[in-house]
Design a protein around this motif. Sequence first.
Motif, PDB file in Angstrom:
ATOM      1  N   SER A 191      41.009  36.212  33.877  1.00 16.22           N
ATOM      2  CA  SER A 191      39.739  35.782  34.432  1.00 16.22           C
ATOM      3  C   SER A 191      39.304  34.438  33.820  1.00 16.22           C
ATOM      4  O   SER A 191      38.778  33.559  34.515  1.00 16.22           O
ATOM      5  CB  SER A 191      38.718  36.884  34.137  1.00 16.22           C
ATOM      6  OG  SER A 191      37.488  36.614  34.688  1.00 16.22           O
ATOM      7  N   TYR A 202      41.732  35.147  41.880  1.00 12.41           N
ATOM      8  CA  TYR A 202      42.378  35.681  40.679  1.00 12.41           C
ATOM      9  C   TYR A 202      43.102  36.950  41.102  1.00 12.41           C
ATOM     10  O   TYR A 202      42.479  37.960  41.415  1.00 12.41           O
ATOM     11  CB  TYR A 202      41.304  35.955  39.613  1.00 12.41           C
ATOM     12  CG  TYR A 202      41.738  36.819  38.442  1.00 12.41           C
ATOM     13  CD1 TYR A 202      43.073  36.896  38.032  1.00 12.41           C
ATOM     14  CD2 TYR A 202      40.810  37.557  37.715  1.00 12.41           C
ATOM     15  CE1 TYR A 202      43.461  37.682  36.954  1.00 12.41           C
ATOM     16  CE2 TYR A 202      41.180  38.344  36.626  1.00 12.41           C
ATOM     17  CZ  TYR A 202      42.515  38.409  36.263  1.00 12.41           C
ATOM     18  OH  TYR A 202      42.900  39.191  35.201  1.00 12.41           O
ATOM     19  N   ASN A 204      45.228  40.091  40.292  1.00  9.06           N
ATOM     20  CA  ASN A 204      45.498  40.961  39.157  1.00  9.06           C
ATOM     21  C   ASN A 204      46.507  42.013  39.628  1.00  9.06           C
ATOM     22  O   ASN A 204      46.168  42.928  40.364  1.00  9.06           O
ATOM     23  CB  ASN A 204      44.175  41.598  38.710  1.00  9.06           C
ATOM     24  CG  ASN A 204      44.313  42.362  37.429  1.00  9.06           C
ATOM     25  OD1 ASN A 204      45.032  43.361  37.378  1.00  9.06           O
ATOM     26  ND2 ASN A 204      43.641  41.908  36.388  1.00  9.06           N
ATOM     27  N   VAL A 252      34.940  35.077  36.000  1.00 12.20           N
ATOM     28  CA  VAL A 252      35.098  34.709  37.410  1.00 12.20           C
ATOM     29  C   VAL A 252      33.795  34.856  38.191  1.00 12.20           C
ATOM     30  O   VAL A 252      33.533  34.100  39.127  1.00 12.20           O
ATOM     31  CB  VAL A 252      36.212  35.510  38.130  1.00 12.20           C
ATOM     32  CG1 VAL A 252      37.574  35.027  37.740  1.00 12.20           C
ATOM     33  CG2 VAL A 252      36.083  36.994  37.922  1.00 12.20           C
ATOM     34  N   ILE A 259      38.432  38.532  42.926  1.00 13.10           N
ATOM     35  CA  ILE A 259      39.595  39.131  42.254  1.00 13.10           C
ATOM     36  C   ILE A 259      40.316  39.990  43.296  1.00 13.10           C
ATOM     37  O   ILE A 259      39.674  40.734  44.032  1.00 13.10           O
ATOM     38  CB  ILE A 259      39.163  40.057  41.090  1.00 13.10           C
ATOM     39  CG1 ILE A 259      38.241  39.320  40.107  1.00 13.10           C
ATOM     40  CG2 ILE A 259      40.374  40.613  40.366  1.00 13.10           C
ATOM     41  CD1 ILE A 259      37.620  40.233  39.037  1.00 13.10           C
TER      42      ILE A 259
END
Length: 439
Positions: A191, A202, A204, A252, A259
């Motif tokens: 992040s 982002y 993940n 973020v 995300i």
Amino acid sequence: MRRVVKFGGSSLASAEQFEKVGAIIRADKERKFVVPSAPGKRYPDDIKVTDMLYSCYALAEAGKDFSNEMKAIKARYQEIIDGLKLDLSLEEAFATVEKNFKAKAGKDYAASRGEFLNGIIMAAYLKFEFIDSATVIFFDEDGKFNADKTNEVLSARLEKCEAAVIPGFYGAYEDGTVKTFSRGGSDITGSIVAKAVKADVYENWTDVSGVLIADPRIIKDPKGIEVITYRELRELSYMGFTVLHEDAIFPVRQMGIPINIRNTNAPEDNGTWIVESTCQKSKYVITGIAGKKGFCSVNIEKEMMNSEIGFGRKVLQAFEYNCIYFEHVPSGIDTMTVFVHQDEFMHKEQNVVGALHRLANPDVIDIEADLALIAVVGRGMKSVRGTAGRIFSALAHANVNVKMIDQGSSELNIIIGVENDDFEIAIKAIYDIFVETRL
Ligand code: ASP
């Protein structure tokens, strides 16, 4: 578009997993900044490299021989290097690690080597630049993450590079001493990197196809969540959702970077999007259900309590003086209830009772133990009538006695207190009514 990609331990547990990760990164030129975890479990009974490092360092710290443990760690990395057929030797890096273990460089240093060494392999495999996180992620003297300095140094550093690997989980104090985040902290690093490069997303990458509506240990094959807001996730994480480190949202969130939780073993799945705000309605009114056991309620009764200015403050002071966090404080006309964590409260209960009497002079204090709190969270609840009614009729049908109800003013969540023994039954009943039957 710029994507920062973070891969969890299970995505990097073996050479085979590394190859999947390599394919994901190479499939999209925008995936230029990579944050790896340490190798995780290859099979259920396996041991994560981070845990191996902690045990190995415990021996070193006690002045005992740790060579066998170190050998096993080396073997984990060598297996990956060999499997990927890389022309890379970690001999020198391991010699430094061993020397520093002998010099008792600290538990954090030890644990951070998991990500550090994996980062070196990842950089060699992808032919990306390797950036040691100790040189770009900073902590203050008191151990608090220094967001401003980190962002300044890290963004300047990353601006200069085409593509880089930045290991997760650690950074350093001003003097260069390595410090880690709490467990699972590579999510935070991802992040931080996303914020520093002003990423568009982002990503993940983990071993599940996104966030699930409820805990799969309670609900069999629960449905996944397509889109969830930061606030919803925060509520659910607080109440036990474990998909992402709690603190990973903050960097973020400041920049409005979404995300995307994805599955390394099923890269075609869209996963879950965690966003600031969305006009997309969640499919089921509620977005998720989470909960925790192990609470106590302290019920305080006093006639005419409502007309006594400062009564609430005095009650809460009794908890504050004993260093006890409170979770919820529902109140009636002559009653006020404080929900606290049982394990924290237990040893101090009589001190709190004494303090309540001294400060607030109540008529009756009644303590109830073994309670659970369940959070039903959903941005959709605000615009749908009857949500609370449906929850409580489902609970009544399931024979669950509701001990407490608390709805935040944001109408984002409803918190329900039940007995520990009713916890799973209550979650099943709520899941059923909203997701399975959608009544
Ligand atoms: N390797 C660390 C842990 O096991 C950090 C992480 O994986 O995020 O907690």
